[in-house]
Design an enzyme around this catalytic site. Structure first.
Site, PDB file in Angstrom:
ATOM      1  N   ASP A  47      40.680  31.004  38.817  1.00  0.00           N
ATOM      2  CA  ASP A  47      41.769  31.464  39.421  1.00  0.00           C
ATOM      3  C   ASP A  47      42.797  31.115  38.704  1.00  0.00           C
ATOM      4  OD1 ASP A  47      42.372  32.966  41.998  1.00  0.00           O
ATOM      5  OD2 ASP A  47      43.478  31.205  42.466  1.00  0.00           O
ATOM      6  N   GLU A  65      41.039  34.398  35.159  1.00  0.00           N
ATOM      7  CA  GLU A  65      42.149  35.221  35.929  1.00  0.00           C
ATOM      8  C   GLU A  65      43.327  35.199  34.921  1.00  0.00           C
ATOM      9  OE1 GLU A  65      44.360  36.721  39.841  1.00  0.00           O
ATOM     10  OE2 GLU A  65      43.993  34.712  39.415  1.00  0.00           O
TER      11      GLU A  65
HETATM   12  C1  NOJ Z   1      44.389  35.002  42.809  1.00  0.00           C
HETATM   13  C2  NOJ Z   1      43.353  35.470  43.593  1.00  0.00           C
HETATM   14  O1  NOJ Z   1      42.410  36.523  43.035  1.00  0.00           O
HETATM   15  C3  NOJ Z   1      43.853  35.728  45.045  1.00  0.00           C
HETATM   16  O2  NOJ Z   1      43.008  36.586  45.781  1.00  0.00           O
HETATM   17  C4  NOJ Z   1      44.503  34.564  45.536  1.00  0.00           C
HETATM   18  O3  NOJ Z   1      45.313  35.027  46.385  1.00  0.00           O
HETATM   19  C5  NOJ Z   1      45.451  34.013  44.471  1.00  0.00           C
HETATM   20  N1  NOJ Z   1      44.836  33.537  43.119  1.00  0.00           N
HETATM   21  C6  NOJ Z   1      45.798  32.763  45.133  1.00  0.00           C
HETATM   22  O4  NOJ Z   1      44.757  31.781  45.111  1.00  0.00           O
END
Ligand code: NOJ
Length: 515
Positions: free
Chosen positions: A188, A250
């Site tokens: 993430d 991500e």
């Molecule tokens: C990215 C995640 O995909 C999202 O769902 C989340 O709210 C934020 N990061 C914070 O962790």
């Protein structure tokens, strides 16, 4: 490598299948539906966060990195899921959240040095950083008078990755899960873990910046996107490589050159880096084809692309991209499954499932609760998976209110689509099977053939030509071969002698005639 050749499938665990009738999907529910995933032909499952969490951001606020959220089950349930999935040749990836924890994580009480604390400046926060969810990225702790950093909600304090002990703690977390048979991690906020050591002010946005930056009013130059993050991924790899673990980032980086750095100079960082330039574009040939071409051109040698049509943070592709046009939705699935690179199918994509309508009193996403017209909530893309046409959609027992409302289900459920060979579900499955059978579609080169008006055609290896007409007029191109799969399934097997004609919103995978 399995993750290069294979197809990944993203599951939002609260919304996949509810095994115990509480309206919330759980791990046993996923285990009970592994047959669907095997039938579909996927090789890996990425589970959105499964850890204990107060759910201020639905699992992305972790209070224990080595446990399982009681709503989802137990550690034994997760072990069982990994074992049963393994029997079907499916590996399991977890969603690691290293940028921040929950404020309920014991570290936040016991290890203040794990977080970013500073004195305020002139009675306000220490610097000008804005949270990605709106408002200042700092909150003052009444007791100490100090401020702590949170790039998301105030319940999600950012960890201080300059602290060696934080790094060691995550080495242990990675090992803990890999020892239990987890095959890897989606990471993430991969681009944002390390902050500027001096916490310098972010520069103001300019007119040239993208929409996201302009909305925040500043470039996230110091609060995220630091080059030092690459040390962290090299370190992760030194821990996961002995297990052959896969790291999927991500990487919310809207500059493709910068994105490529996440693979590492020696391919020693992330194995796969999500391409948000592609995801945030419109579903138009003139936008997408150049992004794919540029990605292909910039990708370091031997690095491997990854593609997806959406995820839990944005509207689903039939809502966001193809606006309910069934032909275009089929083209989107064909694109996903025929580009060079690892496709990630978001649960429900195989049904061309659109977003669910969420009444205001059912909104639970912290972004949706901001009630900001510029920040659409994400609940619509997280609604329960429809398994059947029965009341409750086979997600929960009939009569049980699911945690998020079910979407508009006419024709969008596994049972009905499974019975219909013309369905989006069968198209997805057949495309995955063809990909599995044909080396050219897995590992063959991507070569643009025609990009003209709405028409986008590309060759994969020597053996295949994929042609998608995303425009509103009929299109044709010279080609010779046999249609292996058409979005209009009645064209499967058709021979093409000289010219391939495509209706608007139609695509085909053509097996080329050998010279
Ligand atoms: C990215 C995640 O995909 C999202 O769902 C989340 O709210 C934020 N990061 C914070 O962790």
């Amino acid at each position: 490598m399995w993750w290069r050749d294979g197809v990944l499938y993203q599951v939002y665990p609260r919304s996949f299948a509810d095994s115990d009738g509480d309206g919330v999907g759980d791990l046993r529910g996923i285990t009970a539906h592994l047959a669907h995933l095997e039938w579909l032909g996927v090789d890996g499952l990425w589970l959105n966060p499964t850890f204990p969490s107060p759910n201020a951001d639905w699992g992305f606020d972790v209070s224990d990195y080595c446990g399982v959220h009681p709503d989802l089950g137990t550690l034994e349930d997760l072990d069982e899921l990994v074992a049963r999935a393994g029997e079907r040749g499916i590996k399991v990836l977890l969603d690691l959240v290293p940028n921040h924890t929950s404020d309920q994580h014991p570290w936040f009480r016991e290890r203040r040095d794990f977080y970013v604390w500073r004195e305020g400046r002139n009675g306000g926060p220490p610097n000008n950083w804005m949270s990605n969810f709106g408002g200042p990225a700092w909150t003052r702790d009444e007791a100490s008078g100090l401020w702590y950093l949170h790039n998301f909600t105030p319940d999600q304090p950012d960890l201080d990755w300059w602290n060696e002990e934080v790094r060691e703690a995550f080495d242990d977390i990675l090992r803990f899960w890999m020892d239990r048979g987890i095959a890897g991690f989606r990471v993430d906020v991969a681009h944002g873990i390390v902050k500027d050591r001096e916490l310098r002010d972010n520069p103001a946005a300019t007119e040239d910046d993208n929409e996201h930056v302009r909305r925040l009013g500043q470039r996230l130059e110091y609060s995220m996107n630091r080059d030092e993050v690459h040390d962290v991924f090299r370190r992760f790899r030194s821990v996961t490589d002995p297990y052959d673990g896969v790291l999927l980032g991500e990487t919310w980086v809207l500059d493709l050159e910068r994105l490529m750095r996440f693979y590492g100079d020696d391919l020693d960082e992330l194995h796969l880096a999500f391409n948000f330039v592609f995801l945030l574009a419109d579903f138009e040939t003139a936008q997408l084809a150049p992004i794919v071409a540029q990605t292909e051109a910039l990708l370091p040698e031997h690095a491997w692309p990854t593609w997806t049509l959406g995820n839990h943070d944005m509207a689903r592709f039939p809502t966001r991209w193809t606006r309910g046009d069934p032909g275009l939705s089929r083209c989107a699935l064909m694109l996903l499954l025929t580009l060079r690179g690892t496709p990630v199918v978001y649960y429900g994509d195989e049904l061309a499932m659109p977003d669910a309508e969420i009444p205001p009193d059912r909104v639970v996403d912290p972004v949706g609760l901001l009630d900001d017209p510029d920040r659409p909530g994400r609940d619509g893309a997280r609604s329960p998976m429809p398994w059947t046409a029965e009341p409750g959609a086979g997600f929960s027992a009939p009569g049980v209110e699911p945690w998020l409302p079910l979407g508009e289900l006419a024709g969008v459920n596994v049972a009905e689509q499974k019975a219909d060979p013309q369905s989006a579900l069968h198209l997805t499955r057949d495309l995955i099977a063809l990909r599995r059978a044909e080396e050219d579609l897995r590992g063959g080169s991507y070569e643009e053939a025609v990009v003209e008006d709405g028409l986008w055609a590309y060759r994969r290896g020597d053996g295949f030509l994929v042609a998608l007409n995303l425009g509103s007029d009929p299109a044709s191109l010279p080609a010779e071969g046999t249609i292996a799969i058409g979005t209009r399934r009645e064209r499967d097997g058709e021979s093409v002698a000289r010219s391939l004609l495509l209706a608007p919103g139609e695509g085909v995978v053509l097996r080329l005639a050998r010279a």
